[in-house]
Design a protein around this motif. Sequence first.
Motif, PDB file in Angstrom:
ATOM      1  N   PHE A  31       0.832  -1.206   0.000  1.00 17.17           N
ATOM      2  CA  PHE A  31       0.000   0.000   0.000  1.00 17.17           C
ATOM      3  C   PHE A  31       0.867   1.258   0.000  1.00 17.17           C
ATOM      4  N   ALA A  32       1.944   1.231   0.785  1.00 19.81           N
ATOM      5  CA  ALA A  32       2.847   2.380   0.846  1.00 19.81           C
ATOM      6  C   ALA A  32       3.504   2.639  -0.503  1.00 19.81           C
ATOM      7  N   LEU A  33       3.863   1.561  -1.202  1.00 19.18           N
ATOM      8  CA  LEU A  33       4.479   1.704  -2.517  1.00 19.18           C
ATOM      9  C   LEU A  33       3.495   2.301  -3.517  1.00 19.18           C
ATOM     10  N   ILE A  34       2.223   1.891  -3.418  1.00 21.85           N
ATOM     11  CA  ILE A  34       1.191   2.428  -4.307  1.00 21.85           C
ATOM     12  C   ILE A  34       1.017   3.927  -4.057  1.00 21.85           C
ATOM     13  N   LEU A  35       0.984   4.325  -2.775  1.00 22.06           N
ATOM     14  CA  LEU A  35       0.839   5.738  -2.441  1.00 22.06           C
ATOM     15  C   LEU A  35       2.025   6.547  -2.967  1.00 22.06           C
ATOM     16  N   GLN A  36       3.234   5.977  -2.827  1.00 20.09           N
ATOM     17  CA  GLN A  36       4.426   6.664  -3.310  1.00 20.09           C
ATOM     18  C   GLN A  36       4.354   6.848  -4.818  1.00 20.09           C
ATOM     19  N   PHE A  37       3.916   5.810  -5.525  1.00 19.28           N
ATOM     20  CA  PHE A  37       3.809   5.874  -6.979  1.00 19.28           C
ATOM     21  C   PHE A  37       2.792   6.939  -7.393  1.00 19.28           C
ATOM     22  N   CYS A  38       1.658   6.999  -6.696  1.00 21.14           N
ATOM     23  CA  CYS A  38       0.637   7.994  -6.994  1.00 21.14           C
ATOM     24  C   CYS A  38       1.158   9.407  -6.761  1.00 21.14           C
ATOM     25  N   PHE A  39       1.949   9.579  -5.694  1.00 23.56           N
ATOM     26  CA  PHE A  39       2.527  10.887  -5.405  1.00 23.56           C
ATOM     27  C   PHE A  39       3.446  11.332  -6.523  1.00 23.56           C
ATOM     28  N   VAL A  40       4.255  10.401  -7.040  1.00 21.16           N
ATOM     29  CA  VAL A  40       5.157  10.725  -8.154  1.00 21.16           C
ATOM     30  C   VAL A  40       4.363  11.140  -9.376  1.00 21.16           C
ATOM     31  N   LEU A  41       3.265  10.412  -9.683  1.00 16.74           N
ATOM     32  CA  LEU A  41       2.444  10.745 -10.841  1.00 16.74           C
ATOM     33  C   LEU A  41       1.831  12.136 -10.700  1.00 16.74           C
ATOM     34  N   VAL A  42       1.347  12.466  -9.507  1.00 16.49           N
ATOM     35  CA  VAL A  42       0.763  13.781  -9.276  1.00 16.49           C
ATOM     36  C   VAL A  42       1.811  14.867  -9.438  1.00 16.49           C
ATOM     37  N   SER A  43       3.013  14.618  -8.906  1.00 21.44           N
ATOM     38  CA  SER A  43       4.093  15.597  -9.011  1.00 21.44           C
ATOM     39  C   SER A  43       4.435  15.867 -10.463  1.00 21.44           C
ATOM     40  N   ILE A  44       4.538  14.783 -11.268  1.00 22.99           N
ATOM     41  CA  ILE A  44       4.870  14.933 -12.678  1.00 22.99           C
ATOM     42  C   ILE A  44       3.757  15.695 -13.395  1.00 22.99           C
ATOM     43  N   ALA A  45       2.510  15.355 -13.056  1.00 15.83           N
ATOM     44  CA  ALA A  45       1.378  16.007 -13.719  1.00 15.83           C
ATOM     45  C   ALA A  45       1.365  17.504 -13.467  1.00 15.83           C
ATOM     46  N   HIS A  46       1.883  17.949 -12.314  1.00 11.85           N
ATOM     47  CA  HIS A  46       1.875  19.361 -11.967  1.00 11.85           C
ATOM     48  C   HIS A  46       3.191  20.061 -12.321  1.00 11.85           C
ATOM     49  N   THR A  47       4.074  19.386 -13.021  1.00 14.68           N
ATOM     50  CA  THR A  47       5.330  19.996 -13.436  1.00 14.68           C
ATOM     51  C   THR A  47       5.064  21.137 -14.412  1.00 14.68           C
ATOM     52  N   GLN A  48       5.611  22.304 -14.117  1.00 15.10           N
ATOM     53  CA  GLN A  48       5.465  23.458 -14.990  1.00 15.10           C
ATOM     54  C   GLN A  48       6.497  23.370 -16.112  1.00 15.10           C
ATOM     55  N   THR A  49       6.058  23.540 -17.346  1.00 12.27           N
ATOM     56  CA  THR A  49       6.948  23.389 -18.492  1.00 12.27           C
ATOM     57  C   THR A  49       6.891  24.617 -19.384  1.00 12.27           C
ATOM     58  N   VAL A  50       7.895  24.732 -20.254  1.00 14.23           N
ATOM     59  CA  VAL A  50       7.931  25.793 -21.246  1.00 14.23           C
ATOM     60  C   VAL A  50       8.580  25.235 -22.504  1.00 14.23           C
ATOM     61  N   THR A  51       8.009  25.561 -23.655  1.00 11.42           N
ATOM     62  CA  THR A  51       8.579  25.150 -24.933  1.00 11.42           C
ATOM     63  C   THR A  51       9.449  26.279 -25.466  1.00 11.42           C
ATOM     64  N   ILE A  52      10.710  25.935 -25.739  1.00  8.57           N
ATOM     65  CA  ILE A  52      11.668  26.908 -26.266  1.00  8.57           C
ATOM     66  C   ILE A  52      12.277  26.285 -27.521  1.00  8.57           C
ATOM     67  N   GLY A  53      11.924  26.810 -28.678  1.00  5.45           N
ATOM     68  CA  GLY A  53      12.355  26.196 -29.925  1.00  5.45           C
ATOM     69  C   GLY A  53      11.732  24.819 -30.060  1.00  5.45           C
ATOM     70  N   ASN A  54      12.581  23.816 -30.289  1.00  3.13           N
ATOM     71  CA  ASN A  54      12.105  22.438 -30.417  1.00  3.13           C
ATOM     72  C   ASN A  54      12.210  21.657 -29.110  1.00  3.13           C
ATOM     73  N   GLN A  55      12.536  22.338 -28.030  1.00  2.00           N
ATOM     74  CA  GLN A  55      12.734  21.675 -26.744  1.00  2.00           C
ATOM     75  C   GLN A  55      11.624  22.036 -25.760  1.00  2.00           C
ATOM     76  N   VAL A  56      11.309  21.090 -24.883  1.00  2.25           N
ATOM     77  CA  VAL A  56      10.387  21.349 -23.773  1.00  2.25           C
ATOM     78  C   VAL A  56      11.180  21.234 -22.480  1.00  2.25           C
ATOM     79  N   TRP A  57      11.229  22.309 -21.709  1.00  2.00           N
ATOM     80  CA  TRP A  57      11.997  22.379 -20.470  1.00  2.00           C
ATOM     81  C   TRP A  57      11.062  22.486 -19.270  1.00  2.00           C
ATOM     82  N   MET A  58      11.522  22.003 -18.124  1.00  2.00           N
ATOM     83  CA  MET A  58      10.878  22.376 -16.873  1.00  2.00           C
ATOM     84  C   MET A  58      11.159  23.848 -16.626  1.00  2.00           C
ATOM     85  N   SER A  59      10.166  24.569 -16.111  1.00  2.00           N
ATOM     86  CA  SER A  59      10.353  25.996 -15.859  1.00  2.00           C
ATOM     87  C   SER A  59      10.719  26.285 -14.412  1.00  2.00           C
TER      88      SER A  59
END
Length: 206
Positions: free
Chosen positions: A4-32
């Motif tokens: 159960f703890a591993l599942i919660l950790q995995f869900c936390f990682v997915l949420v964190s990635i989903a909320h990552t702020q990004t910016v497209t500069i030229g042909n690249q996508v960067w974290m902002s």
Amino acid sequence: MKKFALILQFCFVLVSIAHTQTVTIGNQVWMSENLNVDKFRNGDSIPEAKTEAEWLLAGENKQPAWCYYNNDPANGDKYHKIYNWYAINDPRGLAPDGWKVPSDDEWTALTDYLGGEAAAGTKMKRTSGWEENGNGTNESGFSALRGGFRDSGGKFDLINTHGGWWSSTEKDTGDAFHRHMNSSDGVVYGGTFNKVTGFSVRCVKD
């Protein structure tokens, strides 16, 4: 319970990635914003080096480590974590899934798109937060802040005027490539530093 703890950790990682702020500069996508993880992609913890001795020992043993500037979590809230290069190069993966630490060539592609190293810094810096009238226009959306660094002797320096970021490209057994900006001008500087040095990390889409 462990499963159960591993599942919660995995869900936390997915949420964190989903909320990552990004910016497209030229042909690249960067974290902002700078990377702020304390676990590798596989879930293993990245050791925090709170003391100078711990930082130096990690470097001596070629082991990954992270810290906050001056070991102060308040600095972590603003500038996020500082990593040695052994964390960058660890096969467990420092960047989240779908991301990577940019190579030296990918940094060059970014600055070339923004008009070259002499012009790119002004376009990458935030419009506030840099000392000595060193703010930029942030027209790229990269939102660079000065967060200082930790030198190869374990000392913290230049949080008021300097921002530095690792690349994934090594020069040799002792040094690797990085980029940095200063408050005094709008240049993005390239070069190499000892792998024990602590810099921020900014990820690019894989």
